[in-house]
Design an enzyme around this catalytic site. Sequence first.
Site, PDB file in Angstrom:
ATOM      1  CD  GLU A 122       1.662 -11.630   0.948  1.00 21.91           C
ATOM      2  OE1 GLU A 122       1.839 -10.333   1.767  1.00 21.91           O
ATOM      3  OE2 GLU A 122       0.142 -11.673   0.691  1.00 21.91           O
ATOM      4  CG  HIS A 154       4.272  -5.445   0.453  1.00 18.61           C
ATOM      5  ND1 HIS A 154       3.380  -3.625   0.368  1.00 18.61           N
ATOM      6  CD2 HIS A 154       2.877  -5.841  -0.109  1.00 18.61           C
ATOM      7  CE1 HIS A 154       2.170  -3.375  -0.776  1.00 18.61           C
ATOM      8  NE2 HIS A 154       1.774  -4.848  -0.408  1.00 18.61           N
ATOM      9  CB  SER A 187       0.116  -6.401   1.883  1.00 17.00           C
ATOM     10  OG  SER A 187      -0.770  -7.217   1.410  1.00 17.00           O
ATOM     11  CG  ASP A 211       3.473 -11.543  -3.258  1.00 16.73           C
ATOM     12  OD1 ASP A 211       4.227 -10.201  -3.329  1.00 16.73           O
ATOM     13  OD2 ASP A 211       3.055 -11.085  -3.467  1.00 16.73           O
ATOM     14  CG  ASN A 215       1.182  -0.314  -1.260  1.00 18.30           C
ATOM     15  OD1 ASN A 215       1.315  -0.151   0.474  1.00 18.30           O
ATOM     16  ND2 ASN A 215       0.658  -0.569  -1.875  1.00 18.30           N
ATOM     17  CE  LYS A 246       1.881  -3.987  -3.854  1.00 14.93           C
ATOM     18  NZ  LYS A 246       0.845  -3.273  -4.303  1.00 14.93           N
ATOM     19  CG  HIS A 286      -2.155 -10.008  -2.819  1.00 16.16           C
ATOM     20  ND1 HIS A 286      -3.101  -9.291  -4.356  1.00 16.16           N
ATOM     21  CD2 HIS A 286      -2.961  -8.866  -2.323  1.00 16.16           C
ATOM     22  CE1 HIS A 286      -2.983  -9.115  -4.244  1.00 16.16           C
ATOM     23  NE2 HIS A 286      -3.356  -7.173  -3.359  1.00 16.16           N
TER      24      HIS A 286
HETATM   25  C1  LIG Z   1       1.073  -9.035  -1.727  1.00 18.73           C
HETATM   26  C2  LIG Z   1       1.162  -8.208  -2.939  1.00 18.73           C
HETATM   27  N1  LIG Z   1       0.396  -9.260  -4.357  1.00 18.73           N
HETATM   28  C3  LIG Z   1       0.475  -8.611  -4.948  1.00 18.73           C
HETATM   29  C4  LIG Z   1      -0.220  -7.107  -5.374  1.00 18.73           C
HETATM   30  C5  LIG Z   1      -0.846  -7.130  -6.588  1.00 18.73           C
HETATM   31  O1  LIG Z   1       0.585  -6.074  -7.368  1.00 18.73           O
HETATM   32  P1  LIG Z   1      -0.103  -5.070  -8.424  1.00 18.73           P
HETATM   33  O2  LIG Z   1      -0.996  -4.135  -7.182  1.00 18.73           O
HETATM   34  O3  LIG Z   1       1.499  -4.593  -8.864  1.00 18.73           O
HETATM   35  O4  LIG Z   1      -0.920  -5.924  -9.504  1.00 18.73           O
HETATM   36  C6  LIG Z   1      -0.030  -6.455  -4.164  1.00 18.73           C
HETATM   37  C7  LIG Z   1      -1.230  -5.512  -4.596  1.00 18.73           C
HETATM   38  O5  LIG Z   1      -1.618  -5.417  -3.901  1.00 18.73           O
HETATM   39  C8  LIG Z   1       0.314  -6.907  -2.911  1.00 18.73           C
HETATM   40  O6  LIG Z   1       0.359  -6.854  -1.887  1.00 18.73           O
END
Ligand SMILES: Cc1ncc(COP(=O)(O)O)c(C=O)c1O
Length: 377
Positions: free
Chosen positions: A165, A197, A169, A194, A32, A227, A119
């Site tokens: 989101e 990405h 993701s 969220d 990412n 990311k 997520h």
């Molecule tokens: C949509 C989403 N939210 C949260 C996270 C978690 O973030 P982090 O990797 O900073 O813990 C991810 C990562 O995999 C994600 O894809």
Amino acid sequence: MSATHERALEALAKRGRLRSLRDRRGADFASNDYLALAESDALADAARAALERGVPTGSGGSRLLRGNHEEHEALEREAAAYFKAESALFLGGGFVANTAILSTLPQRGDLVVYDELIHASAHDGMRLGRAATVKARHNDAQAFDDAITTWRQSGASGQPWIVVESLYSMDGDRAPLADLLTVSAKHDAMLVIDEAHATGVYGTEGRGLASDLEGQANVISLHTCGKALGVMGALVIGPKLYKDFLVNRARGFIYATAPSPLIAATVRAALTIVRDEPERRHRLHDLVRVAGSLLAETADIEVSNSQIQPIIVGSDTRAVAIAETLQRAGYDIRAIRPPTVPEGTARLRLTITLHTDEQQLAGVIDAIGTALREHPA
Ligand SMILES: Cc1ncc(COP(=O)(O)O)c(C=O)c1O
């Protein structure tokens, strides 16, 4: 190892679902690190400069004890200004930030309506929280509207929350944020977005797909820093009331060692790069366009038009076999299987980053076409 654990791992292996760690090998089509900042000279220089001016590697404790450092405070001030919101709170990662938000902010008597593809960290947060939760069909704003209407009609008087989101993701598609904003206005709902990405890749100054919504009283956004920003950690952006609430109530914030001040200093540099160097994301968008037209020509694949391109192949074993074929050919692409994605939708997740170029993209997409034919459904 106990027999129970051994049997569980054997069962995963039998279903083609056993996970294991493997080395970094081959051209990067899996990370990412969209803007290729994670190993950049720019961030290494920023970290070095921070060390030289005395920024410590460790915080030494919770932010509420002695762990709070001027670098955290400076990052939060700069992030709030950059995202044009009232406040920012820096946490150790997106996972802990999502669990903090969703376990803490929605209260008993509230309703959280979440997109079905949200997520895992959001699920964990909801599980720890006290609000009722209900799933809405993916990217269907009407489904969110209906869920809240039904809940209100049952006599509920709490606060509704919409959780999505901005760029998914594992699918690389975008949430209908404008429609969701209308739904949240209609029901006086909080909208939690969220941006994991999308941060650094889209929106005004690279602020994400919700860049025009931030600063509104009913919007809370989450920007992960590991990311496109190339570091680690996460920023919760929104009204100060919610920051204060998290500082007082979020267990993942209170009972955890504060993130390294050195990391906070490096994230500050990453935000500046993203804001001041739009050419990075423009180049990425060019590569995404190239990949889209190559994919459309090569195979029967629905093009996502983002830097995350899923190639859904169905069965877990087929996904693993294709990923292994591509890895042997020198391309680092990973198979994503349930429960990360819904049953029957195992896939390859191709990510496009500034680590690649047009020529390599043509090579990998050609190899994907060949591998799909070699491993028919
Ligand atoms: C949509 C989403 N939210 C949260 C996270 C978690 O973030 P982090 O990797 O900073 O813990 C991810 C990562 O995999 C994600 O894809």
